[in-house]
Design a protein around this motif. Structure first.
Motif, PDB file in Angstrom:
ATOM      1  N   LYS A 104       0.815  -1.208   0.000  1.00 27.77           N
ATOM      2  CA  LYS A 104       0.000   0.000   0.000  1.00 27.77           C
ATOM      3  C   LYS A 104       0.855   1.267   0.000  1.00 27.77           C
ATOM      4  O   LYS A 104       0.410   2.319  -0.439  1.00 27.77           O
ATOM      5  N   GLN A 105       2.079   1.152   0.520  1.00 28.48           N
ATOM      6  CA  GLN A 105       2.936   2.336   0.600  1.00 28.48           C
ATOM      7  C   GLN A 105       3.561   2.695  -0.750  1.00 28.48           C
ATOM      8  O   GLN A 105       4.114   3.786  -0.902  1.00 28.48           O
ATOM      9  N   LEU A 106       3.501   1.790  -1.711  1.00 31.29           N
ATOM     10  CA  LEU A 106       4.149   2.040  -2.999  1.00 31.29           C
ATOM     11  C   LEU A 106       3.328   3.028  -3.828  1.00 31.29           C
ATOM     12  O   LEU A 106       2.115   2.897  -3.953  1.00 31.29           O
ATOM     13  N   ARG A 107       4.013   4.010  -4.373  1.00 32.26           N
ATOM     14  CA  ARG A 107       3.380   4.987  -5.251  1.00 32.26           C
ATOM     15  C   ARG A 107       3.782   4.720  -6.700  1.00 32.26           C
ATOM     16  O   ARG A 107       4.760   4.042  -6.967  1.00 32.26           O
ATOM     17  N   LEU A 108       3.019   5.284  -7.619  1.00 35.82           N
ATOM     18  CA  LEU A 108       3.284   5.118  -9.066  1.00 35.82           C
ATOM     19  C   LEU A 108       3.376   3.640  -9.448  1.00 35.82           C
ATOM     20  O   LEU A 108       4.291   3.201 -10.155  1.00 35.82           O
ATOM     21  N   THR A 109       2.398   2.869  -8.957  1.00 36.36           N
ATOM     22  CA  THR A 109       2.433   1.424  -9.199  1.00 36.36           C
ATOM     23  C   THR A 109       2.415   1.093 -10.691  1.00 36.36           C
ATOM     24  O   THR A 109       3.128   0.194 -11.151  1.00 36.36           O
ATOM     25  N   GLY A 110       1.597   1.815 -11.450  1.00 40.14           N
ATOM     26  CA  GLY A 110       1.517   1.544 -12.881  1.00 40.14           C
ATOM     27  C   GLY A 110       2.848   1.757 -13.584  1.00 40.14           C
ATOM     28  O   GLY A 110       3.231   0.989 -14.473  1.00 40.14           O
TER      29      GLY A 110
END
Length: 302
Positions: A104-110
């Motif tokens: 959940k802490q990860l950003r810019l997953t795409g």
């Protein structure tokens, strides 16, 4: 007054009964699929039957010569080591990547998912050539960075040292196939209900216990399917090894597909068919395991 059942049914009931009446099955869908099925069967069966006929036709002399080849045991050992090592390495890297992508802490997953897919979608020749340049003893970037960081004091002969060549090309195979596992694991993790993790947290379960008792059992089928796919790809892999080492040095990275191509270059047809039938037998075992795993997966989903 006497009346039959048909006289008591209203027109609306008759239309409803007609709509719910099961349609008679016809063979039309099967007939439409027959051309594709026949073509597919021929494409698979003709090479297999041709190979078996050639091996049997020469009295099995090609197989006898293959088993008597001095390097045969070494090639089989390389094939097993290459298949097992590449499969386990890609599974470990893929699992780690899949879990990180679901954090959940990860950003810019795409963006990260797109970048991870790059090694898997670029042509194999291009990826192998880039790695051959990067692992070069004289001008490779890998040696340069390792020496700058003080990890090694002199250039490492990644692709020219017999004790290291197979491990080096195995890293390339893992680099290419691990994104497939990342994609599979990431998708499988999305199917695990969040309520299971919340209940485990309320019970005071640690992250390691949640991984062992919730995550891994929840993606067990995906793990089996991904492992068998990786093993089949590794067993049939040719491009990476041929572009980087051509099976050398001194046969240190020669596996069955490389041995088959070398026999083809030498014009040794009987040895080519012997290696092909051996590889076909090993691949058939993995294909049966793959089919059984897929059937179990479908039964669990139904």
């Amino acid at each position: 007054m006497n009346s039959t059942r048909g006289d008591l049914i209203s027109p609306e009931e008759s239309r409803t009964a007609a709509r719910t009446k099961p349609r008679r099955r016809t063979g039309r869908p099967v007939g439409l699929m027959m051309p594709a099925l026949v073509l597919t069967a021929l494409m698979f069966l003709i090479p297999i039957v041709s190979t078996v006929v050639r091996v049997v036709g020469d009295g099995g002399s090609g197989l006898a010569r293959l088993f008597e080849t001095p390097d045969f045991a070494h090639v089989m050992f390389n094939t097993v080591k290459w298949t097992v090592g590449a499969t386990i390495g890609a599974m470990i890297i893929g699992y780690a990547g899949g879990i990180v992508l679901r954090a959940k802490q990860l950003r810019l997953t795409g963006l990260w998912r797109s970048l991870i897919m790059v090694p898997w979608i670029i042509p194999g020749v291009v990826g192998a050539t880039i790695w051959r340049w990067s692992l070069s003893t004289d001008y490779g970037l890998v040696n340069r960075y390792l020496m700058d960081l003080g990890i090694v004091s002199q250039p490492v002969h990644w692709l020219s040292d017999p004790s290291m060549a197979l491990w080096a090309v195995m890293v390339i195979q893992i680099w290419v196939t691990a994104p497939f596992v990342v994609l599979m694991v990431s998708a499988a993790l999305a199917g695990i209900p969040e309520e299971r993790y919340e209940a485990a947290r309320l019970d005071g379960a640690s992250s390691l216990k949640m991984l062992w008792y919730i995550t891994l059992p929840g993606i067990r089928t995906t793990t089996a399917v991904a492992s068998l796919n990786l093993a089949i790809w590794a067993l049939n892999s040719f491009t990476i090894i041929w572009v980087t080492t051509s099976g050398g040095p001194a046969g240190a990275s020669t596996i069955l597909p490389i041995l088959l191509y070398q026999a083809f270059q030498n014009g040794d047809d009987s040895l080519v068919y012997a290696v092909a039938i051996l590889q076909l037998a090993v691949g058939a075992v993995l294909a049966v395991l793959f089919a059984r795993t897929m059937r179990t997966d479908l039964q669990e989903q139904s």
